[in-house]
Design a protein around this motif. Structure first.
Motif, PDB file in Angstrom:
ATOM      1  N   ARG A  18       0.521  -1.358  -0.494  1.00 23.06           N
ATOM      2  CA  ARG A  18      -0.012  -0.016  -0.289  1.00 23.06           C
ATOM      3  C   ARG A  18       1.137   0.796  -0.674  1.00 23.06           C
ATOM      4  O   ARG A  18       0.906   1.982  -1.016  1.00 23.06           O
ATOM      5  N   ALA A  19       1.348   1.213   0.669  1.00 24.36           N
ATOM      6  CA  ALA A  19       2.461   2.360   0.786  1.00 24.36           C
ATOM      7  C   ALA A  19       3.891   2.393  -0.439  1.00 24.36           C
ATOM      8  O   ALA A  19       3.554   3.814  -0.831  1.00 24.36           O
ATOM      9  N   ALA A  20       4.340   1.620  -0.881  1.00 26.93           N
ATOM     10  CA  ALA A  20       4.942   1.692  -2.213  1.00 26.93           C
ATOM     11  C   ALA A  20       3.766   2.399  -3.482  1.00 26.93           C
ATOM     12  O   ALA A  20       4.329   2.543  -4.129  1.00 26.93           O
ATOM     13  N   LEU A  21       2.901   1.834  -2.837  1.00 33.82           N
ATOM     14  CA  LEU A  21       1.433   2.047  -3.992  1.00 33.82           C
ATOM     15  C   LEU A  21       1.600   3.963  -4.211  1.00 33.82           C
ATOM     16  O   LEU A  21       1.243   4.503  -4.492  1.00 33.82           O
ATOM     17  N   GLU A  22       1.162   3.919  -3.139  1.00 33.56           N
ATOM     18  CA  GLU A  22       1.031   5.734  -2.533  1.00 33.56           C
ATOM     19  C   GLU A  22       1.806   6.189  -2.684  1.00 33.56           C
ATOM     20  O   GLU A  22       1.903   7.125  -3.257  1.00 33.56           O
ATOM     21  N   HIS A  23       3.258   5.779  -2.775  1.00 34.98           N
ATOM     22  CA  HIS A  23       3.836   7.094  -2.290  1.00 34.98           C
ATOM     23  C   HIS A  23       5.048   6.542  -3.649  1.00 34.98           C
ATOM     24  O   HIS A  23       5.657   7.177  -4.043  1.00 34.98           O
ATOM     25  N   ALA A  42      11.112  -8.845   4.789  1.00 35.75           N
ATOM     26  CA  ALA A  42      11.390  -8.359   3.631  1.00 35.75           C
ATOM     27  C   ALA A  42      10.629  -8.139   2.222  1.00 35.75           C
ATOM     28  O   ALA A  42      10.056  -9.136   2.445  1.00 35.75           O
ATOM     29  N   GLU A  43      10.548  -7.438   2.162  1.00 34.00           N
ATOM     30  CA  GLU A  43       9.697  -7.017   0.339  1.00 34.00           C
ATOM     31  C   GLU A  43      10.191  -6.796  -1.220  1.00 34.00           C
ATOM     32  O   GLU A  43      11.183  -5.266  -0.781  1.00 34.00           O
ATOM     33  N   ALA A  44      10.478  -7.605  -2.401  1.00 39.78           N
ATOM     34  CA  ALA A  44      11.132  -7.243  -3.157  1.00 39.78           C
ATOM     35  C   ALA A  44      10.389  -6.940  -4.179  1.00 39.78           C
ATOM     36  O   ALA A  44       9.199  -7.724  -4.666  1.00 39.78           O
ATOM     37  N   ILE A  45       9.857  -5.337  -4.575  1.00 42.92           N
ATOM     38  CA  ILE A  45       8.843  -5.591  -5.355  1.00 42.92           C
ATOM     39  C   ILE A  45       9.762  -4.964  -6.556  1.00 42.92           C
ATOM     40  O   ILE A  45       9.725  -3.838  -6.382  1.00 42.92           O
ATOM     41  N   GLY A  46       8.551  -5.161  -8.037  1.00 42.40           N
ATOM     42  CA  GLY A  46       9.267  -4.876  -9.000  1.00 42.40           C
ATOM     43  C   GLY A  46      10.350  -6.310 -10.009  1.00 42.40           C
ATOM     44  O   GLY A  46      10.392  -5.581 -11.234  1.00 42.40           O
ATOM     45  N   PHE A  47      10.703  -7.571  -8.762  1.00 41.76           N
ATOM     46  CA  PHE A  47      11.876  -7.938  -9.915  1.00 41.76           C
ATOM     47  C   PHE A  47      10.735  -9.550 -10.278  1.00 41.76           C
ATOM     48  O   PHE A  47      10.064 -10.088  -8.969  1.00 41.76           O
ATOM     49  N   SER A  48      10.961  -9.695 -11.241  1.00 40.36           N
ATOM     50  CA  SER A  48       9.947 -11.111 -11.536  1.00 40.36           C
ATOM     51  C   SER A  48      10.298 -12.315 -12.136  1.00 40.36           C
ATOM     52  O   SER A  48      10.659 -13.137 -11.976  1.00 40.36           O
ATOM     53  N   GLY A  49      12.484 -12.047 -12.586  1.00 43.80           N
ATOM     54  CA  GLY A  49      13.049 -13.641 -12.245  1.00 43.80           C
ATOM     55  C   GLY A  49      13.474 -14.647 -11.044  1.00 43.80           C
ATOM     56  O   GLY A  49      12.576 -13.676 -10.017  1.00 43.80           O
ATOM     57  N   PRO A  50      13.351 -15.657 -11.243  1.00 39.23           N
ATOM     58  CA  PRO A  50      13.298 -16.208  -9.882  1.00 39.23           C
ATOM     59  C   PRO A  50      15.004 -15.477  -9.081  1.00 39.23           C
ATOM     60  O   PRO A  50      14.686 -16.701  -7.604  1.00 39.23           O
ATOM     61  N   ASP A  51      15.788 -15.028  -9.795  1.00 38.22           N
ATOM     62  CA  ASP A  51      16.585 -14.433  -8.912  1.00 38.22           C
ATOM     63  C   ASP A  51      16.646 -14.059  -7.709  1.00 38.22           C
ATOM     64  O   ASP A  51      17.059 -14.450  -6.932  1.00 38.22           O
ATOM     65  N   ILE A  52      14.989 -13.396  -7.590  1.00 31.69           N
ATOM     66  CA  ILE A  52      15.386 -12.223  -6.269  1.00 31.69           C
ATOM     67  C   ILE A  52      14.233 -13.367  -5.575  1.00 31.69           C
ATOM     68  O   ILE A  52      15.016 -13.276  -3.925  1.00 31.69           O
ATOM     69  N   ASP A  53      13.612 -14.514  -5.739  1.00 36.36           N
ATOM     70  CA  ASP A  53      13.063 -15.749  -4.838  1.00 36.36           C
ATOM     71  C   ASP A  53      14.503 -15.929  -4.060  1.00 36.36           C
ATOM     72  O   ASP A  53      14.428 -16.678  -2.735  1.00 36.36           O
ATOM     73  N   ALA A  54      15.045 -16.455  -4.637  1.00 38.63           N
ATOM     74  CA  ALA A  54      16.572 -17.569  -4.512  1.00 38.63           C
ATOM     75  C   ALA A  54      17.131 -16.544  -3.313  1.00 38.63           C
ATOM     76  O   ALA A  54      17.739 -17.295  -2.603  1.00 38.63           O
ATOM     77  N   LEU A  73       6.666   4.812  -4.749  1.00 38.96           N
ATOM     78  CA  LEU A  73       8.506   3.770  -5.182  1.00 38.96           C
ATOM     79  C   LEU A  73       8.959   2.885  -5.689  1.00 38.96           C
ATOM     80  O   LEU A  73       9.823   3.850  -6.179  1.00 38.96           O
ATOM     81  N   THR A  74       8.094   2.558  -6.615  1.00 40.14           N
ATOM     82  CA  THR A  74       9.042   2.110  -7.738  1.00 40.14           C
ATOM     83  C   THR A  74       8.995   2.707  -9.381  1.00 40.14           C
ATOM     84  O   THR A  74       9.725   2.098 -10.088  1.00 40.14           O
ATOM     85  N   TYR A  75       8.720   4.249  -9.243  1.00 38.10           N
ATOM     86  CA  TYR A  75       8.983   4.679 -10.767  1.00 38.10           C
ATOM     87  C   TYR A  75      10.098   4.965 -11.147  1.00 38.10           C
ATOM     88  O   TYR A  75      10.487   4.687 -12.429  1.00 38.10           O
ATOM     89  N   ASP A  76      11.488   4.554 -10.395  1.00 35.44           N
ATOM     90  CA  ASP A  76      12.514   4.283 -10.785  1.00 35.44           C
ATOM     91  C   ASP A  76      13.169   3.102 -10.467  1.00 35.44           C
ATOM     92  O   ASP A  76      14.380   3.096 -10.592  1.00 35.44           O
ATOM     93  N   GLY A  77      11.954   2.359 -10.753  1.00 41.76           N
ATOM     94  CA  GLY A  77      13.157   0.889 -10.667  1.00 41.76           C
ATOM     95  C   GLY A  77      12.681  -0.051  -9.495  1.00 41.76           C
ATOM     96  O   GLY A  77      11.967   0.663  -8.448  1.00 41.76           O
ATOM     97  N   PRO A  78      13.132  -1.250  -9.405  1.00 40.88           N
ATOM     98  CA  PRO A  78      12.850  -2.283  -8.293  1.00 40.88           C
ATOM     99  C   PRO A  78      13.211  -1.971  -6.652  1.00 40.88           C
ATOM    100  O   PRO A  78      14.138  -1.356  -7.091  1.00 40.88           O
ATOM    101  N   LYS A  79      12.665  -1.958  -5.890  1.00 41.31           N
ATOM    102  CA  LYS A  79      13.282  -1.271  -4.373  1.00 41.31           C
ATOM    103  C   LYS A  79      12.954  -3.011  -3.462  1.00 41.31           C
ATOM    104  O   LYS A  79      12.316  -4.139  -3.440  1.00 41.31           O
ATOM    105  N   ARG A  80      14.463  -2.499  -2.899  1.00 39.40           N
ATOM    106  CA  ARG A  80      14.270  -3.711  -1.806  1.00 39.40           C
ATOM    107  C   ARG A  80      14.086  -3.207  -0.318  1.00 39.40           C
ATOM    108  O   ARG A  80      14.626  -2.671  -0.074  1.00 39.40           O
TER     109      ARG A  80
END
Length: 448
Positions: free
Chosen positions: A96-101, A136-148, A103-110
């Protein structure tokens, strides 16, 4: 006539516990270790409010989850009639905070968070109505690498905390289409075995049949084990993503077990799900859980945005640290200053400030209800404080212009006479060694 009626003592709310000074060193060690690990992976802290609109959790977690149905502390704001809830978890708040502010307009966020969560459930070991999570929340990353990466970050944390008995269980729950197909077959399978379903399973049959797979009822285990497995319904993309996660974990020698029955309690999860479990805490064996939740940002009105994260229960992990047999002794300070007489008290206050200027933690003995106390009683307090050194100032020391510095952790209790103006340099040398970094960030106040 005076009213002799005794005032009734007020006690805390059941399941909402005080964290007392004796426990603080363990919390501090845990939190400092987690913060260091998160920072080493480039995660930034976010702090969200404890109270959120009730709709946030009803929409995000799913209206038929246990949390929303039975466990949330919800209320109507008496000022304006808003429906509010004490947060039962923090992923929905962070999104909610990432969307409201934006946060990901300039790229993914950890991002990472820590703090209290609230659920109205029966208090038991390591599980309370007010409990603490770090996540921890990683927002904007799609690959399996961030899961790992998230999983490897947890492994590094367990290693740094010295926890042995924590193992990883892994699964993929695919995408919505794959789950819907599996769900239909699952309901059909359970209907064929309706006589074996307990009351809880019957209630969940049409609303949330995946959760039946998570049952702890021994009478249902055999039937549940033979149920259709979601892994068999995964399409090419979901399967490739899951294999990608496993490949990275194998490449980094992270052991795991694939548990085809592993599901997460919230509706927003998809693809990778994982739990870190232990046998040390009885039935409450999960100490950390997480996975991918790509649909959540869109569910909250944002553009489709991939995301992945985890949350760990602090109280449960502290129980594990205690079970490891290590002793954590409160260490209140580096130096405890004892004194007798007014001139000594004045000099002691000056010495205390000089030592703090030098970056040391200092407790200056102060008068209690029984007065300042004898040297003997003061030394007892100095010992109990966990201080490495006591500085002793009395009439003789004032006359000489020098204090007695006693080593509190030395069996022989070695003592030295040190001039007042030289005490700071002397003690920094003794405590920090040759490193004169007066911030001495590595000089941490707990023994373990």
């Amino acid at each position: 006539m005076s009213d002799t009626k005794k005032t009734e003592k007020i006690v805390g709310v059941k399941g909402m516990n005080d964290i007392l000074p004796a426990d603080a060193p363990l919390w501090e060690l845990f939190e400092n270790t987690v913060h260091t690990v998160l920072k080493s992976y480039g995660f930034q802290q976010i702090r969200t409010p404890i109270v959120e609109p009730t709709a946030l959790f009803a929409r995000g977690l799913g209206a038929v989850t246990d949390i929303v149905e039975k466990e949330m502390y919800s209320f109507t704001d008496s000022m304006n009639g808003d429906e509010l809830t004490l947060r039962p978890e923090c992923t929905a708040s962070v999104v909610r905070a990432a969307l409201e502010h934006n946060l990901t307009y300039d790229g993914p966020k950890r991002l990472w968070y820590s703090g209290p969560m609230f659920r109205h459930e029966r208090p038991q070991r390591g599980r309370y109505r007010q409990f603490h999570q770090i996540g921890a929340e990683a927002i904007g990353f799609s690959g399996p690498d961030i899961d790992a990466e998230l999983i490897m970050m947890c492994q590094r944390l367990w290693d740094d905390l010295g926890l042995q008995d924590v193992r990883l269980e892994l699964n993929s729950i695919g995408n919505a289409e794959e789950r819907n197909k599996h769900r239909a077959d699952l309901i059909s399978y359970f209907e064929q075995h309706a006589e074996l379903l307990d009351a809880e399973a019957q209630k969940r049959l049409h609303s949330n049949p995946l959760r039946i797979l998570d049952t702890k009822n021994p009478a249902m285990q055999e039937m549940v084990n033979a149920a259709p497995k979601l892994l068999d319904y995964l399409g090419e993309d979901s399967r490739a993503h899951f294999e990608g996660v496993q490949k990275i974990l194998n490449h980094n020698a992270i052991p795991f077990t694939i548990n085809p029955r592993l599901v997460r309690g919230m509706d927003y999860y998809n693809r990778t799900v994982f739990e870190w479990v232990t046998d040390q805490l009885g039935s409450q064996g999960t100490v950390c859980g997480g996975g991918r939740y790509d649909p959540l940002v869109e569910m909250f009105g944002g553009k489709p945005t991939p995301a992945c994260g985890f949350a760990m229960g602090v109280e449960r992990l502290l129980e594990l640290m205690k079970a490891s047999g290590e002793k954590f002794t409160p260490n209140q300070c580096d130096v405890y200053i004892v004194h007798q007489g007014e001139p000594a008290q004045l000099q002691a206050s000056v010495v205390a400030e000089r030592l703090r200027d030098a970056g040391l933690d200092v407790v200056l003995h102060c008068a209690a209800s029984a007065g300042i106390g004898s040297f003997k009683s003061q030394m007892k307090r100095a010992d109990n404080s966990g201080a490495a050194y006591a500085v002793i100032i009395g009439e003789d020391e004032i006359a000489k212009g020098a204090a007695v510095v006693k080593e509190m952790r030395d069996a022989e209790g070695k003592q030295s006479e040190v001039a007042f103006e030289g005490i700071a340099d002397y003690l920094v040398d003794q405590i920090v060694g040759d490193d004169h970094d007066h911030d001495h960030a590595d000089h941490v106040h707990y023994h373990h």
